[in-house]
Design a protein around this motif. Sequence first.
Motif, PDB file in Angstrom:
ATOM      1  N   TYR A 124      10.724   9.001  -7.900  1.00  0.00           N
ATOM      2  CA  TYR A 124      11.049   8.159  -9.044  1.00  0.00           C
ATOM      3  C   TYR A 124      10.037   8.393 -10.169  1.00  0.00           C
ATOM      4  CZ  TYR A 124      13.899   5.790  -5.557  1.00  0.00           C
ATOM      5  OH  TYR A 124      14.810   5.518  -4.577  1.00  0.00           O
ATOM      6  N   GLN A 172      -5.079   4.108 -10.901  1.00  0.00           N
ATOM      7  CA  GLN A 172      -4.227   3.051 -11.419  1.00  0.00           C
ATOM      8  C   GLN A 172      -4.517   2.789 -12.894  1.00  0.00           C
ATOM      9  OE1 GLN A 172      -4.487  -0.514  -9.114  1.00  0.00           O
ATOM     10  NE2 GLN A 172      -3.197  -1.709 -10.499  1.00  0.00           N
ATOM     11  N   ARG A 176       7.366   9.871   2.582  1.00  0.00           N
ATOM     12  CA  ARG A 176       7.336   8.601   1.847  1.00  0.00           C
ATOM     13  C   ARG A 176       8.032   8.687   0.491  1.00  0.00           C
ATOM     14  NH1 ARG A 176       3.080   8.647   5.210  1.00  0.00           N
ATOM     15  NH2 ARG A 176       2.311   6.662   6.054  1.00  0.00           N
ATOM     16  N   TYR A 224       1.772   9.303 -12.813  1.00  0.00           N
ATOM     17  CA  TYR A 224       1.090   8.927 -11.576  1.00  0.00           C
ATOM     18  C   TYR A 224       0.881  10.109 -10.653  1.00  0.00           C
ATOM     19  CZ  TYR A 224       5.626   8.964  -9.143  1.00  0.00           C
ATOM     20  OH  TYR A 224       6.831   9.331  -8.583  1.00  0.00           O
ATOM     21  N   ARG A 225       1.602  11.187 -10.839  1.00  0.00           N
ATOM     22  CA  ARG A 225       1.383  12.373 -10.011  1.00  0.00           C
ATOM     23  C   ARG A 225      -0.002  12.963 -10.292  1.00  0.00           C
ATOM     24  NH1 ARG A 225       6.502  12.346 -11.943  1.00  0.00           N
ATOM     25  NH2 ARG A 225       8.218  12.451 -10.435  1.00  0.00           N
ATOM     26  N   PHE A 261       7.297  10.546  -2.164  1.00  0.00           N
ATOM     27  CA  PHE A 261       6.401  10.579  -3.319  1.00  0.00           C
ATOM     28  C   PHE A 261       6.974  11.508  -4.385  1.00  0.00           C
ATOM     29  CE2 PHE A 261       2.851  12.288  -5.740  1.00  0.00           C
ATOM     30  CZ  PHE A 261       2.177  11.133  -6.089  1.00  0.00           C
ATOM     31  N   ASP A 308       8.543   6.223 -12.048  1.00  0.00           N
ATOM     32  CA  ASP A 308       7.476   5.213 -12.048  1.00  0.00           C
ATOM     33  C   ASP A 308       7.125   4.848 -10.611  1.00  0.00           C
ATOM     34  OD1 ASP A 308       7.474   5.085 -14.858  1.00  0.00           O
ATOM     35  OD2 ASP A 308       9.167   3.678 -14.815  1.00  0.00           O
ATOM     36  N   ARG A 309       5.922   4.326 -10.454  1.00  0.00           N
ATOM     37  CA  ARG A 309       5.447   3.953  -9.128  1.00  0.00           C
ATOM     38  C   ARG A 309       4.658   2.655  -9.222  1.00  0.00           C
ATOM     39  NH1 ARG A 309       0.794   5.648  -5.818  1.00  0.00           N
ATOM     40  NH2 ARG A 309       1.386   5.573  -3.616  1.00  0.00           N
ATOM     41  N   THR A 310       4.968   1.731  -8.338  1.00  0.00           N
ATOM     42  CA  THR A 310       4.272   0.452  -8.337  1.00  0.00           C
ATOM     43  C   THR A 310       3.024   0.550  -7.465  1.00  0.00           C
ATOM     44  OG1 THR A 310       5.600  -0.322  -6.465  1.00  0.00           O
ATOM     45  CG2 THR A 310       6.421  -0.817  -8.673  1.00  0.00           C
ATOM     46  N   THR A 311       2.129  -0.408  -7.640  1.00  0.00           N
ATOM     47  CA  THR A 311       0.893  -0.463  -6.863  1.00  0.00           C
ATOM     48  C   THR A 311       0.778  -1.817  -6.189  1.00  0.00           C
ATOM     49  OG1 THR A 311      -0.347  -1.237  -8.799  1.00  0.00           O
ATOM     50  CG2 THR A 311      -0.300   1.138  -8.405  1.00  0.00           C
TER      51      THR A 311
END
Length: 249
Positions: free
Chosen positions: A211, A126, A206, A135-136, A208, A213-216
């Motif tokens: 997108y 993160q 899911r 994020y990948r 993955f 961007d990815r939220t946490t």
Amino acid sequence: MSDVGLHGTSPLANVFLLLCLVGATLAAPSLAAAGVVLTAMAALAVASGERPLSLLPRLRRLLVFAFVLFLAQALSTRGGTALVTWPVRITDAGMIAGGRMAVRFLTILSASALFVRTTDPDRLSQALVRLGIPYRFGALLVLSLRFVPFFEDELRSVREAQKIRGLAASVRSPRRLLQSARYTFLPVLVSGLYRVDAITISMKTRGFGLYPDRTTARPMHRSPWTILTLFVAALALAAALAIETRGWG
């Protein structure tokens, strides 16, 4: 996981701490500088609820390898006053060089073990994403760190299964070594491939990577330990370099 000590510190601060400790060990190889680094690590480990001796898993094997490094340096260094002349020549300079090499080896391993034990891979990923890393790649880092204990557990299970079936895991000869590697490596590899396949299917279901961007779900929080960790890391590096520059070690 507890938020005491390095467990609650920013993952990037832990990365900075690791780089400072390893940099101090490599730039200042004297025994006095190594003592400063080891003292800083022990203090941080105790403050984080960790036992300093637990930072070296499989301590016996590591000590044996450190002793081999010590002997290699002691026997290959010719300068200095001779302490032993027969059957091989061993000098005081060789003993000091061997001690430095062994201590550097154990110090770097201890610093790495402290980082792994106190840094949450999810929080590290993160933090890297917040720096602009996709994020990948962060997920790849998390999966890599997660597979380390998985392979350790699988290796332990395979060896226990071999003992139950009466399969000797002796490695006293090259033939037995290859046989042990064959009976151990293949089951662990197959188990790892099954786990990779299951994780891949889970990530696809899911969505993955769908997108940009990815939220946490876990917000980053500030901790006073972050400032203390940065201060201790910089202080240990500066002290080790000062000892090496002034020739105190």
